[in-house]
Design an enzyme around this catalytic site. Sequence first.
Site, PDB file in Angstrom:
ATOM      1  N   TRP A 260       0.811  -1.221   0.000  1.00  0.00           N
ATOM      2  CA  TRP A 260       0.000   0.000   0.000  1.00  0.00           C
ATOM      3  C   TRP A 260       0.842   1.269   0.000  1.00  0.00           C
ATOM      4  O   TRP A 260       0.318   2.362  -0.186  1.00  0.00           O
ATOM      5  CB  TRP A 260      -0.899   0.026   1.255  1.00  0.00           C
ATOM      6  CG  TRP A 260      -0.132  -0.328   2.502  1.00  0.00           C
ATOM      7  CD1 TRP A 260      -0.078  -1.557   3.091  1.00  0.00           C
ATOM      8  CD2 TRP A 260       0.737   0.514   3.270  1.00  0.00           C
ATOM      9  NE1 TRP A 260       0.762  -1.530   4.180  1.00  0.00           N
ATOM     10  CE2 TRP A 260       1.275  -0.260   4.310  1.00  0.00           C
ATOM     11  CE3 TRP A 260       1.110   1.867   3.174  1.00  0.00           C
ATOM     12  CZ2 TRP A 260       2.172   0.261   5.248  1.00  0.00           C
ATOM     13  CZ3 TRP A 260       2.000   2.377   4.105  1.00  0.00           C
ATOM     14  CH2 TRP A 260       2.510   1.581   5.124  1.00  0.00           C
TER      15      TRP A 260
ATOM     16  N   GLU B  26      10.538  -8.287  -3.518  1.00  0.00           N
ATOM     17  CA  GLU B  26      11.035  -6.942  -3.171  1.00  0.00           C
ATOM     18  C   GLU B  26      10.552  -6.674  -1.750  1.00  0.00           C
ATOM     19  O   GLU B  26       9.404  -6.300  -1.528  1.00  0.00           O
ATOM     20  CB  GLU B  26      10.442  -5.904  -4.132  1.00  0.00           C
ATOM     21  CG  GLU B  26      10.871  -6.054  -5.579  1.00  0.00           C
ATOM     22  CD  GLU B  26      12.287  -5.587  -5.846  1.00  0.00           C
ATOM     23  OE1 GLU B  26      12.913  -5.008  -4.934  1.00  0.00           O
ATOM     24  OE2 GLU B  26      12.785  -5.824  -6.955  1.00  0.00           O
TER      25      GLU B  26
ATOM     26  N   CYS C  95      10.473   1.502   1.663  1.00  0.00           N
ATOM     27  CA  CYS C  95      11.457   0.429   1.874  1.00  0.00           C
ATOM     28  C   CYS C  95      12.886   0.966   1.865  1.00  0.00           C
ATOM     29  O   CYS C  95      13.742   0.475   2.574  1.00  0.00           O
ATOM     30  CB  CYS C  95      11.274  -0.655   0.818  1.00  0.00           C
ATOM     31  SG  CYS C  95      11.298  -0.023  -0.856  1.00  0.00           S
TER      32      CYS C  95
HETATM   33  P1  NAP Z   1       2.706  -6.727   3.708  1.00  0.00           P
HETATM   34  O1  NAP Z   1       1.891  -6.725   4.925  1.00  0.00           O
HETATM   35  O2  NAP Z   1       3.688  -7.808   3.525  1.00  0.00           O
HETATM   36  O3  NAP Z   1       1.689  -6.693   2.489  1.00  0.00           O
HETATM   37  C1  NAP Z   1       2.144  -6.641   1.144  1.00  0.00           C
HETATM   38  C2  NAP Z   1       1.185  -7.418   0.288  1.00  0.00           C
HETATM   39  O4  NAP Z   1       1.313  -8.796   0.623  1.00  0.00           O
HETATM   40  C3  NAP Z   1      -0.281  -7.057   0.525  1.00  0.00           C
HETATM   41  O5  NAP Z   1      -0.975  -7.183  -0.678  1.00  0.00           O
HETATM   42  C4  NAP Z   1      -0.720  -8.128   1.517  1.00  0.00           C
HETATM   43  O6  NAP Z   1      -2.099  -8.355   1.479  1.00  0.00           O
HETATM   44  C5  NAP Z   1       0.044  -9.331   1.017  1.00  0.00           C
HETATM   45  N1  NAP Z   1       0.332 -10.346   2.029  1.00  0.00           N
HETATM   46  C6  NAP Z   1       0.512 -10.182   3.355  1.00  0.00           C
HETATM   47  N2  NAP Z   1       0.785 -11.366   3.933  1.00  0.00           N
HETATM   48  C7  NAP Z   1       0.760 -12.292   2.952  1.00  0.00           C
HETATM   49  C8  NAP Z   1       0.956 -13.705   2.913  1.00  0.00           C
HETATM   50  N3  NAP Z   1       1.244 -14.400   4.010  1.00  0.00           N
HETATM   51  N4  NAP Z   1       0.861 -14.331   1.724  1.00  0.00           N
HETATM   52  C9  NAP Z   1       0.584 -13.648   0.614  1.00  0.00           C
HETATM   53  N5  NAP Z   1       0.380 -12.322   0.575  1.00  0.00           N
HETATM   54  C10 NAP Z   1       0.482 -11.641   1.733  1.00  0.00           C
HETATM   55  O7  NAP Z   1       3.536  -5.401   3.562  1.00  0.00           O
HETATM   56  P2  NAP Z   1       2.977  -3.925   3.626  1.00  0.00           P
HETATM   57  O8  NAP Z   1       2.766  -3.607   5.049  1.00  0.00           O
HETATM   58  O9  NAP Z   1       1.848  -3.726   2.676  1.00  0.00           O
HETATM   59  O10 NAP Z   1       4.199  -3.110   3.009  1.00  0.00           O
HETATM   60  C11 NAP Z   1       5.268  -2.745   3.775  1.00  0.00           C
HETATM   61  C12 NAP Z   1       6.469  -3.615   3.531  1.00  0.00           C
HETATM   62  O11 NAP Z   1       6.775  -3.640   2.147  1.00  0.00           O
HETATM   63  C13 NAP Z   1       7.692  -3.065   4.205  1.00  0.00           C
HETATM   64  O12 NAP Z   1       8.456  -4.086   4.763  1.00  0.00           O
HETATM   65  C14 NAP Z   1       8.434  -2.396   3.054  1.00  0.00           C
HETATM   66  O13 NAP Z   1       9.797  -2.212   3.285  1.00  0.00           O
HETATM   67  C15 NAP Z   1       8.145  -3.337   1.940  1.00  0.00           C
HETATM   68  N6  NAP Z   1       8.357  -2.712   0.636  1.00  0.00           N
HETATM   69  C16 NAP Z   1       9.392  -3.135  -0.128  1.00  0.00           C
HETATM   70  C17 NAP Z   1       9.635  -2.514  -1.354  1.00  0.00           C
HETATM   71  C18 NAP Z   1      10.777  -2.950  -2.227  1.00  0.00           C
HETATM   72  O14 NAP Z   1      10.770  -2.623  -3.399  1.00  0.00           O
HETATM   73  N7  NAP Z   1      11.752  -3.678  -1.742  1.00  0.00           N
HETATM   74  C19 NAP Z   1       8.818  -1.482  -1.776  1.00  0.00           C
HETATM   75  C20 NAP Z   1       7.771  -1.081  -0.977  1.00  0.00           C
HETATM   76  C21 NAP Z   1       7.535  -1.716   0.236  1.00  0.00           C
HETATM   77  P3  NAP Z   1      -3.076  -7.745   2.609  1.00  0.00           P
HETATM   78  O15 NAP Z   1      -2.970  -6.281   2.523  1.00  0.00           O
HETATM   79  O16 NAP Z   1      -4.409  -8.258   2.215  1.00  0.00           O
HETATM   80  O17 NAP Z   1      -2.575  -8.281   3.913  1.00  0.00           O
END
Ligand code: NAP
Length: 431
Positions: A110, A208, A242
């Site tokens: 998000w 990522e 990130c």
């Molecule tokens: P998140 O909780 O891991 O959610 C990311 C996506 O994964 C959402 O669509 C979420 O769906 C889904 N998801 C969550 N748990 C899952 C599972 N067990 N199996 C499959 N899908 C799953 O992360 P976030 O809070 O949205 O984003 C923040 C994180 O993303 C931070 O750690 C940030 O550093 C990282 N990030 C990395 C990058 C990069 O390029 N390296 C860029 C941006 C962000 P739901 O919303 O329905 O739970």
Amino acid sequence: MLEKALASVSEMESAYHTWRNRPLTTRKEVISRIREKLLTHAEQYARAITTDMNKPLAQALAEVKKCTALCYYYLTHIDDFLRPQPLQSSWTESYVRLDPLGVLLAVMPWNFPFWQVFRVAIPNLLLGNVLVVKHASNVPTAAALLEEIFLDKSLGFPIYKNLPLPSQHVEAIIAHPAIKGVTLTGSEPAGRSVAQCAGKHLKKSVLELGGSAAFIVCEDADLTKAVTTAVNARMQNAGQSCIAGKRILVQESIAEEFTAAFTEKVKALKQGDKYDLSTEIGAMAREDLAIEIEEMVKQSLAEGATLRCGGKRTGAFYTPTVLTGVTPTMRVFREETFGPVAVITTFRDFEEAIALSNQSDFGLGVAIFSQNVDFVKSQAPRFDEGAVYINEMLISDPHLPFGGIKNSGYGRELSYFGVWEFANIKTVVVK
Ligand code: NAP
């Protein structure tokens, strides 16, 4: 809900066979029209981002604009990227060509609801793949709009489908035989889960994940520039990025001067109404995220860190915070601080800066400020990171590959690497 999503994947499989056979010129025309939509409706799209996840409108507009730049980049480079590459061998002729794989699943976060999707979608659509996207649950307006944006009525079939699903259904989508690859941008636990499913079903994956990038300020740095950039690197998007400068490492001899100037600038950030174009820092995306950050800060204060400013929460608002005296054993150093909290640790010399920087489970990138560029360049191989930026904060840029090592994931997006990850790298030999 799951049945509908699985039916969408099957529908996308037949769309893929048509799309991949359209000439590149047609695929480019479609992407050009998508870019036009972004330019025409930028304000509407930015408002959707702001409404969903509280990003200040000015930053949401910048995000949409960045997506148009990405489209332009790939539109001007894709012919070169997809041109077959001759390779010398003992055969009469041999070359490598890039072909698409099929339907890809993108699981998206998000924090940059448009940008993260575009950087996966554009290179892959130009290559000839199609996408189904499971977006984060807290950005439903942006997720639905994205499907509309990618719908080109002149084609008569979709190339992008939004799957509004809870995350427990992701495995069933990965298991669908039409899915040929999965990419996830998100947290480490989500990455582990998706990698496990992808392995089980033998699907190519790209991850990522999070980061805890060091932002190193050496005593010979241009201090004014380092301070200004550090504020932006840490506080942009309310710290929910990130690649944010999550661990600020400052050389002892300039630590107090840096900290005083940095804290003043952090205190001056305008926090407030997300729709006001002058707002610099908004609320965090959800209250539970602000509560988590509050807990991390409290714990680190109890462990001996010093609060220089901030540290207050009202609902999802968390005041921009600066902590000094942070040591590697503290939670704010060890874990990813996904919020507006700057943690400052000092170092004696560059050897110690490298050691502290590498003392992280993550490896997305590092930013180093010093006027001795030749020396810092010579040290770049010693950083366990996907990127080393000198005298600049970490930025994702369409021209440059982006991705991490260690618990920050694997694979690369953007640049020509963004086209390779989900390509069939096909060897052709003629005798
Ligand atoms: P998140 O909780 O891991 O959610 C990311 C996506 O994964 C959402 O669509 C979420 O769906 C889904 N998801 C969550 N748990 C899952 C599972 N067990 N199996 C499959 N899908 C799953 O992360 P976030 O809070 O949205 O984003 C923040 C994180 O993303 C931070 O750690 C940030 O550093 C990282 N990030 C990395 C990058 C990069 O390029 N390296 C860029 C941006 C962000 P739901 O919303 O329905 O739970």
